[in-house]
Design a protein around this motif. Structure first.
Motif, PDB file in Angstrom:
ATOM      1  N   GLN A  42     -26.409  -8.299  -0.972  1.00  0.00           N
ATOM      2  CA  GLN A  42     -27.782  -7.892  -0.698  1.00  0.00           C
ATOM      3  C   GLN A  42     -28.022  -7.835   0.809  1.00  0.00           C
ATOM      4  OE1 GLN A  42     -30.714 -10.445  -2.457  1.00  0.00           O
ATOM      5  NE2 GLN A  42     -32.415  -9.051  -2.031  1.00  0.00           N
ATOM      6  N   ARG A  43     -28.666  -6.743   1.235  1.00  0.00           N
ATOM      7  CA  ARG A  43     -29.048  -6.644   2.646  1.00  0.00           C
ATOM      8  C   ARG A  43     -30.212  -7.596   2.904  1.00  0.00           C
ATOM      9  NH1 ARG A  43     -28.623  -2.900   6.922  1.00  0.00           N
ATOM     10  NH2 ARG A  43     -27.563  -1.340   5.633  1.00  0.00           N
ATOM     11  N   ILE A  44     -30.108  -8.422   3.900  1.00  0.00           N
ATOM     12  CA  ILE A  44     -31.144  -9.399   4.219  1.00  0.00           C
ATOM     13  C   ILE A  44     -32.486  -8.694   4.474  1.00  0.00           C
ATOM     14  CG2 ILE A  44     -31.844 -11.240   5.789  1.00  0.00           C
ATOM     15  CD1 ILE A  44     -29.389 -11.908   4.126  1.00  0.00           C
ATOM     16  N   GLY A  45     -33.551  -9.206   3.826  1.00  0.00           N
ATOM     17  CA  GLY A  45     -34.880  -8.653   4.022  1.00  0.00           C
ATOM     18  C   GLY A  45     -35.252  -7.559   3.063  1.00  0.00           C
ATOM     19  N   THR A  46     -34.361  -7.206   2.099  1.00  0.00           N
ATOM     20  CA  THR A  46     -34.674  -6.188   1.097  1.00  0.00           C
ATOM     21  C   THR A  46     -34.782  -6.830  -0.280  1.00  0.00           C
ATOM     22  OG1 THR A  46     -32.342  -5.675   0.703  1.00  0.00           O
ATOM     23  CG2 THR A  46     -33.475  -4.404   2.399  1.00  0.00           C
ATOM     24  N   ASP A  47     -35.388  -6.106  -1.224  1.00  0.00           N
ATOM     25  CA  ASP A  47     -35.616  -6.642  -2.558  1.00  0.00           C
ATOM     26  C   ASP A  47     -34.440  -6.419  -3.506  1.00  0.00           C
ATOM     27  OD1 ASP A  47     -38.272  -7.402  -1.906  1.00  0.00           O
ATOM     28  OD2 ASP A  47     -38.904  -5.332  -2.163  1.00  0.00           O
ATOM     29  N   LEU A  48     -33.644  -5.390  -3.245  1.00  0.00           N
ATOM     30  CA  LEU A  48     -32.579  -5.018  -4.164  1.00  0.00           C
ATOM     31  C   LEU A  48     -31.203  -5.256  -3.558  1.00  0.00           C
ATOM     32  CD1 LEU A  48     -33.908  -1.657  -5.616  1.00  0.00           C
ATOM     33  CD2 LEU A  48     -33.875  -3.886  -6.727  1.00  0.00           C
ATOM     34  N   GLY A  49     -30.236  -5.437  -4.436  1.00  0.00           N
ATOM     35  CA  GLY A  49     -28.863  -5.568  -4.003  1.00  0.00           C
ATOM     36  C   GLY A  49     -27.952  -4.941  -5.028  1.00  0.00           C
ATOM     37  N   MET A  50     -26.681  -5.258  -4.955  1.00  0.00           N
ATOM     38  CA  MET A  50     -25.731  -4.728  -5.925  1.00  0.00           C
ATOM     39  C   MET A  50     -24.752  -5.817  -6.321  1.00  0.00           C
ATOM     40  SD  MET A  50     -23.233  -2.423  -3.495  1.00  0.00           S
ATOM     41  CE  MET A  50     -22.241  -1.927  -4.903  1.00  0.00           C
ATOM     42  N   VAL A  51     -24.161  -5.642  -7.496  1.00  0.00           N
ATOM     43  CA  VAL A  51     -23.159  -6.588  -7.997  1.00  0.00           C
ATOM     44  C   VAL A  51     -21.842  -5.843  -8.157  1.00  0.00           C
ATOM     45  CG1 VAL A  51     -22.456  -8.025  -9.942  1.00  0.00           C
ATOM     46  CG2 VAL A  51     -24.838  -8.057  -9.164  1.00  0.00           C
ATOM     47  N   ILE A  52     -20.776  -6.449  -7.654  1.00  0.00           N
ATOM     48  CA  ILE A  52     -19.428  -5.917  -7.843  1.00  0.00           C
ATOM     49  C   ILE A  52     -18.657  -6.902  -8.704  1.00  0.00           C
ATOM     50  CG2 ILE A  52     -17.254  -5.330  -6.722  1.00  0.00           C
ATOM     51  CD1 ILE A  52     -18.762  -4.406  -4.324  1.00  0.00           C
ATOM     52  N   TYR A  53     -18.225  -6.448  -9.870  1.00  0.00           N
ATOM     53  CA  TYR A  53     -17.425  -7.311 -10.747  1.00  0.00           C
ATOM     54  C   TYR A  53     -15.957  -7.220 -10.354  1.00  0.00           C
ATOM     55  CZ  TYR A  53     -21.636  -7.621 -13.554  1.00  0.00           C
ATOM     56  OH  TYR A  53     -22.929  -7.862 -13.980  1.00  0.00           O
ATOM     57  N   LEU A  54     -15.286  -8.367 -10.329  1.00  0.00           N
ATOM     58  CA  LEU A  54     -13.939  -8.444  -9.782  1.00  0.00           C
ATOM     59  C   LEU A  54     -12.857  -8.739 -10.819  1.00  0.00           C
ATOM     60  CD1 LEU A  54     -14.666 -10.422  -6.483  1.00  0.00           C
ATOM     61  CD2 LEU A  54     -14.421  -7.943  -6.790  1.00  0.00           C
ATOM     62  N   ASP A  55     -13.203  -8.717 -12.089  1.00  0.00           N
ATOM     63  CA  ASP A  55     -12.221  -9.046 -13.125  1.00  0.00           C
ATOM     64  C   ASP A  55     -11.050  -8.064 -13.127  1.00  0.00           C
ATOM     65  OD1 ASP A  55     -13.819 -11.218 -14.923  1.00  0.00           O
ATOM     66  OD2 ASP A  55     -15.177  -9.684 -14.153  1.00  0.00           O
ATOM     67  N   LYS A  56     -11.365  -6.759 -13.114  1.00  0.00           N
ATOM     68  CA  LYS A  56     -10.301  -5.753 -13.107  1.00  0.00           C
ATOM     69  C   LYS A  56      -9.571  -5.747 -11.765  1.00  0.00           C
ATOM     70  CE  LYS A  56     -12.427  -2.703 -16.519  1.00  0.00           C
ATOM     71  NZ  LYS A  56     -12.991  -1.336 -16.788  1.00  0.00           N
ATOM     72  N   VAL A  57     -10.295  -6.014 -10.694  1.00  0.00           N
ATOM     73  CA  VAL A  57      -9.676  -6.059  -9.369  1.00  0.00           C
ATOM     74  C   VAL A  57      -8.681  -7.217  -9.294  1.00  0.00           C
ATOM     75  CG1 VAL A  57     -10.113  -6.247  -6.895  1.00  0.00           C
ATOM     76  CG2 VAL A  57     -11.748  -5.048  -8.346  1.00  0.00           C
ATOM     77  N   PHE A  58      -9.026  -8.334  -9.932  1.00  0.00           N
ATOM     78  CA  PHE A  58      -8.111  -9.472  -9.963  1.00  0.00           C
ATOM     79  C   PHE A  58      -6.832  -9.113 -10.718  1.00  0.00           C
ATOM     80  CE2 PHE A  58      -6.708 -13.499 -12.070  1.00  0.00           C
ATOM     81  CZ  PHE A  58      -6.255 -14.135 -10.928  1.00  0.00           C
ATOM     82  N   ASP A  59      -6.974  -8.324 -11.780  1.00  0.00           N
ATOM     83  CA  ASP A  59      -5.781  -7.864 -12.520  1.00  0.00           C
ATOM     84  C   ASP A  59      -4.895  -7.017 -11.601  1.00  0.00           C
ATOM     85  OD1 ASP A  59      -6.662  -9.126 -14.795  1.00  0.00           O
ATOM     86  OD2 ASP A  59      -7.592  -7.327 -15.649  1.00  0.00           O
ATOM     87  N   GLU A  60      -5.532  -6.174 -10.770  1.00  0.00           N
ATOM     88  CA  GLU A  60      -4.760  -5.357  -9.830  1.00  0.00           C
ATOM     89  C   GLU A  60      -4.012  -6.244  -8.836  1.00  0.00           C
ATOM     90  OE1 GLU A  60      -7.420  -2.644  -7.962  1.00  0.00           O
ATOM     91  OE2 GLU A  60      -8.018  -1.668  -9.849  1.00  0.00           O
ATOM     92  N   TYR A  61      -4.694  -7.299  -8.386  1.00  0.00           N
ATOM     93  CA  TYR A  61      -4.062  -8.245  -7.465  1.00  0.00           C
ATOM     94  C   TYR A  61      -2.851  -8.915  -8.128  1.00  0.00           C
ATOM     95  CZ  TYR A  61      -3.297 -12.787  -5.269  1.00  0.00           C
ATOM     96  OH  TYR A  61      -2.721 -13.892  -4.712  1.00  0.00           O
ATOM     97  N   GLN A  62      -3.005  -9.307  -9.372  1.00  0.00           N
ATOM     98  CA  GLN A  62      -1.895  -9.943 -10.079  1.00  0.00           C
ATOM     99  C   GLN A  62      -0.725  -8.987 -10.293  1.00  0.00           C
ATOM    100  OE1 GLN A  62      -4.019 -11.649 -13.570  1.00  0.00           O
ATOM    101  NE2 GLN A  62      -3.386 -13.638 -12.747  1.00  0.00           N
ATOM    102  N   ASN A  63      -1.040  -7.681 -10.320  1.00  0.00           N
ATOM    103  CA  ASN A  63       0.011  -6.678 -10.493  1.00  0.00           C
ATOM    104  C   ASN A  63       0.625  -6.241  -9.164  1.00  0.00           C
ATOM    105  OD1 ASN A  63      -0.192  -6.576 -13.309  1.00  0.00           O
ATOM    106  ND2 ASN A  63      -1.841  -5.060 -13.241  1.00  0.00           N
ATOM    107  N   GLY A  64       0.234  -6.947  -8.072  1.00  0.00           N
ATOM    108  CA  GLY A  64       0.904  -6.717  -6.803  1.00  0.00           C
ATOM    109  C   GLY A  64       0.112  -5.978  -5.746  1.00  0.00           C
ATOM    110  N   ARG A  65      -1.143  -5.624  -5.998  1.00  0.00           N
ATOM    111  CA  ARG A  65      -1.927  -4.914  -4.987  1.00  0.00           C
ATOM    112  C   ARG A  65      -2.323  -5.860  -3.868  1.00  0.00           C
ATOM    113  NH1 ARG A  65      -7.547  -1.861  -5.248  1.00  0.00           N
ATOM    114  NH2 ARG A  65      -7.200  -0.372  -3.598  1.00  0.00           N
ATOM    115  N   GLU A  66      -2.232  -5.401  -2.626  1.00  0.00           N
ATOM    116  CA  GLU A  66      -2.493  -6.247  -1.471  1.00  0.00           C
ATOM    117  C   GLU A  66      -3.990  -6.526  -1.311  1.00  0.00           C
ATOM    118  OE1 GLU A  66      -0.788  -4.410   1.917  1.00  0.00           O
ATOM    119  OE2 GLU A  66       1.248  -4.405   1.111  1.00  0.00           O
TER     120      GLU A  66
END
Length: 315
Positions: free
Chosen positions: A43-67
């Protein structure tokens, strides 16, 4: 490195890249059908909205060797490309959350499995439908990359000062025109998504005299243009017209929260075998968060009513 350590590492890398203008905190959420997801809320400081990034699939990529450096760089670009438009903050968000008339054109509903979402349903207004539940959300924005939405809970309902019945009626009325029902044969859908080489292969398997694929000649897809197209079951007269055209009842196979499949019921269908097919597809082809049900439904063209034809196992 386990998932928790991975998320903490990515959090620190993104916080350093984004700087003091942003807040980056760990975030976890249970999505549809008790699907647990872990990630980061930015979230940008001072604003009402933000975003969520889920990392479950990204963690799978990391386990498969992605830097990790490449992972963090891609996430940084994703955040920068998904900046919340200024018009969606401040007064705009306050208006839609506090004023029902402002929010009404942006309200949609979706179908989820009732038993698989008992805990979540305690927090939101909903209507039972067969073994499913109808819940509601505000579609704040929509683009090719996805949509930003707010699930309507009891707190928002209190602010609006309306009851669930009014919410349901107004939403269905709005959706009938904004996202009307769409009925398309499965063979037409296949023609639209296959390339020429794949079409040639299917033609070698066999087509009818009109040049249409006969892989599933009696199967039809019912949906609307929202991302939760199975909600089209709740409105419109497309099903009734189609059943009259075919002069038979319709079996409804819950493909996913995105669409359902219709199968004309000529009286010779084995409901148990169909239910086994739905269960197998759910287990092998549909992601957990998109599962709708293992049951088979039936539209009675004389009674103009949908009921459970064969009760499936819980998700």
């Amino acid at each position: 490195m386990n998932k928790k350590e991975f998320i903490e590492m990515v959090k620190e890398m993104l916080q350093e890249s984004l700087g003091d203008e942003y807040s980056v905190v760990e975030y976890s959420h249970v999505k549809n059908n008790k699907k647990p997801l872990s990630g980061l809320a930015i979230q940008r400081i001072g604003t009402d909205l933000g975003m969520v990034i889920y990392l479950d699939k990204v963690f799978d990529e990391y386990q498969n060797g992605r830097e990790t450096d490449k992972i963090a760089a891609d996430l940084y670009r994703e955040i920068r490309n998904a900046e919340i438009p200024k018009e969606l903050s401040g007064d705009f968000m306050s208006a839609i959350v506090n004023n029902y008339e402002s929010a009404k054109p942006m309200i949609f509903c979706k179908l989820i499995n009732e038993k698989a979402n008992r805990e979540m349903l305690r927090e939101v207004p909903y209507f039972p439908f067969l073994d499913l539940a109808v819940i509601f959300y505000i579609q704040v924005s929509k683009s090719n990359e996805g949509e930003m939405a707010i699930t309507i809970d009891h707190k928002i309902m209190d602010l609006w000062g309306i009851d669930s019945q009014q919410l349901y009626q107004d939403t269905i009325y709005h959706m009938e025109t904004s996202v009307p029902q769409q009925l398309q044969s499965f063979s037409d859908i296949m023609e639209g998504i296959l390339d020429e080489e794949e079409k040639i292969i299917l033609r070698e398997i066999g087509i009818n005299g009109k040049g249409r694929f006969e892989t599933t000649p009696e199967l039809y897809c019912l949906r609307n243009s929202s991302i939760f197209g199975a909600s089209s079951l709740l409105y419109g007269d497309t099903m009734a017209k189609f059943a009259e055209q075919e002069q038979c009842d319709m079996l409804i196979l819950p493909s996913s929260i995105c669409e359902v499949l219709l199968l004309p019921d000529d009286g010779s269908r084995n409901y148990g075998e169909l239910q086994d097919m739905v269960k197998t597809i759910n287990q092998t082809e549909v992601s957990r968060e998109e599962l709708l049900s293992n049951s088979i439904y039936k539209y009675d063209r004389m009674a103009k009513k949908i009921s459970i034809a064969y009760q499936g196992e819980e998700l």
